[in-house]
Design a protein around this motif. Structure first.
Motif, PDB file in Angstrom:
ATOM      1  N   GLY A 149       0.811  -1.199   0.000  1.00 30.29           N
ATOM      2  CA  GLY A 149       0.000   0.000   0.000  1.00 30.29           C
ATOM      3  C   GLY A 149       0.849   1.255   0.000  1.00 30.29           C
ATOM      4  N   MET A 150       0.235   2.367  -0.390  1.00 30.27           N
ATOM      5  CA  MET A 150       0.969   3.622  -0.483  1.00 30.27           C
ATOM      6  C   MET A 150       0.410   4.668   0.473  1.00 30.27           C
ATOM      7  N   GLU A 151       1.219   5.678   0.737  1.00 30.66           N
ATOM      8  CA  GLU A 151       0.817   6.828   1.531  1.00 30.66           C
ATOM      9  C   GLU A 151       0.656   8.009   0.597  1.00 30.66           C
ATOM     10  N   ILE A 152      -0.479   8.705   0.680  1.00 32.10           N
ATOM     11  CA  ILE A 152      -0.716   9.854  -0.178  1.00 32.10           C
ATOM     12  C   ILE A 152      -1.028  11.083   0.663  1.00 32.10           C
ATOM     13  N   ILE A 153      -1.044  12.236   0.012  1.00 27.09           N
ATOM     14  CA  ILE A 153      -1.367  13.485   0.685  1.00 27.09           C
ATOM     15  C   ILE A 153      -2.569  14.135  -0.009  1.00 27.09           C
ATOM     16  N   THR A 154      -3.121  15.160   0.618  1.00 28.62           N
ATOM     17  CA  THR A 154      -4.116  16.005  -0.031  1.00 28.62           C
ATOM     18  C   THR A 154      -3.421  17.251  -0.555  1.00 28.62           C
ATOM     19  N   ALA A 155      -3.619  17.557  -1.818  1.00 29.57           N
ATOM     20  CA  ALA A 155      -2.999  18.734  -2.417  1.00 29.57           C
ATOM     21  C   ALA A 155      -3.796  19.986  -2.057  1.00 29.57           C
ATOM     22  N   ALA A 156      -3.088  21.110  -1.930  1.00 24.45           N
ATOM     23  CA  ALA A 156      -3.760  22.399  -1.778  1.00 24.45           C
ATOM     24  C   ALA A 156      -4.409  22.823  -3.090  1.00 24.45           C
ATOM     25  N   THR A 157      -3.834  22.386  -4.202  1.00 23.95           N
ATOM     26  CA  THR A 157      -4.402  22.666  -5.519  1.00 23.95           C
ATOM     27  C   THR A 157      -5.777  22.025  -5.632  1.00 23.95           C
ATOM     28  N   ARG A 158      -6.769  22.782  -6.093  1.00 28.77           N
ATOM     29  CA  ARG A 158      -8.120  22.258  -6.239  1.00 28.77           C
ATOM     30  C   ARG A 158      -8.351  21.759  -7.667  1.00 28.77           C
ATOM     31  N   ARG A 159      -9.245  20.805  -7.792  1.00 21.56           N
ATOM     32  CA  ARG A 159      -9.577  20.261  -9.110  1.00 21.56           C
ATOM     33  C   ARG A 159     -10.245  21.342  -9.941  1.00 21.56           C
ATOM     34  N   ASN A 160      -9.929  21.359 -11.240  1.00 18.73           N
ATOM     35  CA  ASN A 160     -10.571  22.296 -12.152  1.00 18.73           C
ATOM     36  C   ASN A 160     -12.087  22.224 -12.047  1.00 18.73           C
ATOM     37  N   ARG A 161     -12.729  23.375 -12.085  1.00 19.43           N
ATOM     38  CA  ARG A 161     -14.190  23.394 -12.110  1.00 19.43           C
ATOM     39  C   ARG A 161     -14.680  22.953 -13.487  1.00 19.43           C
ATOM     40  N   PRO A 162     -15.741  22.166 -13.560  1.00 16.69           N
ATOM     41  CA  PRO A 162     -16.275  21.733 -14.857  1.00 16.69           C
ATOM     42  C   PRO A 162     -16.629  22.892 -15.782  1.00 16.69           C
ATOM     43  N   GLU A 163     -16.968  24.056 -15.199  1.00 17.18           N
ATOM     44  CA  GLU A 163     -17.308  25.206 -16.034  1.00 17.18           C
ATOM     45  C   GLU A 163     -16.083  25.790 -16.727  1.00 17.18           C
ATOM     46  N   GLY A 164     -14.883  25.449 -16.244  1.00 20.28           N
ATOM     47  CA  GLY A 164     -13.654  25.915 -16.867  1.00 20.28           C
ATOM     48  C   GLY A 164     -13.156  24.871 -17.848  1.00 20.28           C
ATOM     49  N   VAL A 165     -12.152  24.096 -17.440  1.00 21.44           N
ATOM     50  CA  VAL A 165     -11.688  22.954 -18.231  1.00 21.44           C
ATOM     51  C   VAL A 165     -12.292  21.709 -17.599  1.00 21.44           C
ATOM     52  N   ASN A 166     -13.303  21.148 -18.239  1.00 24.30           N
ATOM     53  CA  ASN A 166     -14.027  20.026 -17.657  1.00 24.30           C
ATOM     54  C   ASN A 166     -13.112  18.810 -17.528  1.00 24.30           C
ATOM     55  N   PRO A 167     -12.922  18.279 -16.307  1.00 22.38           N
ATOM     56  CA  PRO A 167     -12.044  17.126 -16.124  1.00 22.38           C
ATOM     57  C   PRO A 167     -12.485  15.881 -16.887  1.00 22.38           C
ATOM     58  N   GLN A 168     -13.769  15.831 -17.323  1.00 21.02           N
ATOM     59  CA  GLN A 168     -14.192  14.665 -18.099  1.00 21.02           C
ATOM     60  C   GLN A 168     -13.593  14.652 -19.499  1.00 21.02           C
ATOM     61  N   MET A 169     -13.053  15.784 -19.931  1.00 24.36           N
ATOM     62  CA  MET A 169     -12.283  15.802 -21.171  1.00 24.36           C
ATOM     63  C   MET A 169     -10.818  15.586 -20.816  1.00 24.36           C
ATOM     64  N   LYS A 170     -10.227  14.543 -21.348  1.00 28.68           N
ATOM     65  CA  LYS A 170      -8.825  14.242 -21.039  1.00 28.68           C
ATOM     66  C   LYS A 170      -7.959  15.135 -21.933  1.00 28.68           C
ATOM     67  N   SER A 171      -7.862  16.399 -21.530  1.00 26.58           N
ATOM     68  CA  SER A 171      -7.225  17.387 -22.402  1.00 26.58           C
ATOM     69  C   SER A 171      -5.702  17.381 -22.237  1.00 26.58           C
ATOM     70  N   LEU A 172      -5.026  17.953 -23.223  1.00 29.50           N
ATOM     71  CA  LEU A 172      -3.574  18.090 -23.157  1.00 29.50           C
ATOM     72  C   LEU A 172      -3.157  19.127 -22.125  1.00 29.50           C
ATOM     73  N   ASN A 173      -4.096  19.948 -21.677  1.00 24.04           N
ATOM     74  CA  ASN A 173      -3.798  20.915 -20.625  1.00 24.04           C
ATOM     75  C   ASN A 173      -3.906  20.211 -19.279  1.00 24.04           C
ATOM     76  N   TYR A 174      -2.801  19.645 -18.825  1.00 27.88           N
ATOM     77  CA  TYR A 174      -2.783  18.851 -17.596  1.00 27.88           C
ATOM     78  C   TYR A 174      -2.112  19.588 -16.449  1.00 27.88           C
ATOM     79  N   LEU A 175      -2.038  20.931 -16.564  1.00 32.15           N
ATOM     80  CA  LEU A 175      -1.320  21.692 -15.551  1.00 32.15           C
ATOM     81  C   LEU A 175      -1.959  21.574 -14.176  1.00 32.15           C
TER      82      LEU A 175
END
Length: 292
Positions: free
Chosen positions: A130-156
């Motif tokens: 098993g692995m140990e992970i952390i919670t990032a301060a970075t928040r997931r993109n809002r769907p109204e911006g770059v929708n995460p359901q699109m696997k876009s090349l913008n992976y910043l």
């Protein structure tokens, strides 16, 4: 022999595979991609990956000039040319070459790339212990911006969170959405187990609906494990009975500690182990034949 890469209808040794510096995929992350796996001469859920690729392209108004059947054959032929049976496949569709401006109308022809190679995302020890992970301060993109359901090349968005994981010495980071619900990790979907129920975030919280995620949900229901898509917070992760991540490259890997909190007894749990075993059996038998 050098790896052969498909670029716009031709094959090149990887050292010679090139795109224009004016390609909007390079300049602006304007495109979509898929990561796909082949096991034992079969490509796992190729049609599902192709469907998601074309849906993503439609979402950003890229008209892919190949039919889905032709794109699938590109994948298979690239594997054949590299004599691969077990491989990671990267399909990339960009807007194509334009000018230095943003206007996508200046890009006349999409760029299509297929790369096949090996990949090792995590060391074998993490799959066993098993692995140990952390919670990032970075928040997931809002769907109204770059929708995460699109696997876009913008992976910043994902990369920013991955940087946090690297700085913390963790192999992965969990992202929350703007409402503080757990979304996913930088490259994987997340599952928890509570009181015998397998739980994963629903698409609307801001996730990429993973092909492996869907396969695991199907497997769980097949073997009699109740599955729920519902929102949950970090607290539910901290107090879960089990936790694991899923993804095409990672497959499925247990999580035993999150933000310093041990999950249950700190070992991969019985439902996790059962699902991982079933998934290993599934990839042996399901897929599109490469060399038929």
């Amino acid at each position: 022999m050098s790896i052969q890469v498909y670029v716009n209808g031709q094959y090149f040794p990887k050292e010679e595979a090139k795109i224009s510096v004016f390609d909007h995929g390079f300049l602006y992350g304007d495109g979509v991609f898929e990561g796909i796996r082949a096991y034992g001469g079969k490509v796992f859920r190729l049609n599902e990956h192709i469907d998601r690729l074309y849906n993503g392209a439609r979402g950003i108004m890229i008209d892919i000039p190949l039919k889905k059947e032709e794109m699938a054959e590109v994948v298979l032929e690239t594997l054949r040319r590299n004599e691969l049976k077990d491989a990671y496949i990267r399909l990339v569709i960009s807007r194509g070459a334009g000018d230095l401006g943003l206007d996508p109308r200046k890009c006349k022809t999409p760029t299509i790339i297929c790369i096949t190679d090996k990949i090792v995302l995590y060391p074998e020890e993490l799959y066993n212990k098993g692995m140990e992970i952390i919670t990032a301060a970075t928040r997931r993109n809002r769907p109204e911006g770059v929708n995460p359901q699109m696997k876009s090349l913008n992976y910043l968005n994902n990369i920013m969170a991955k940087l946090e994981a690297n700085l913390a010495g963790a192999p992965e980071a969990m992202l929350l959405n703007n409402e503080d619900y757990v979304a996913e990790c930088t490259g994987d979907n997340i599952f928890i187990v509570k009181d015998g129920v397998l739980i994963t975030p629903p698409p609307y919280v801001g996730i990429l609906v993973g092909i492996t995620r869907n396969a695991i949900m199907e497997l769980a229901e097949k073997i009699g494990i109740k599955v729920e898509e519902k929102v949950f917070t970090r607290y539910e992760v901290f107090t879960a009975d089990e936790c694991f991540l899923s993804g095409t490259a990672a497959e499925a890997v247990p999580v035993v500690k999150v933000d310093g909190r041990q999950i249950a007894d700190g070992k991969p749990g019985p439902i996790t182990n059962k699902i991982l075993k079933e998934f290993k059996e599934l990839i042996k038998t399901e897929g599109t034949e490469i060399y038929s």
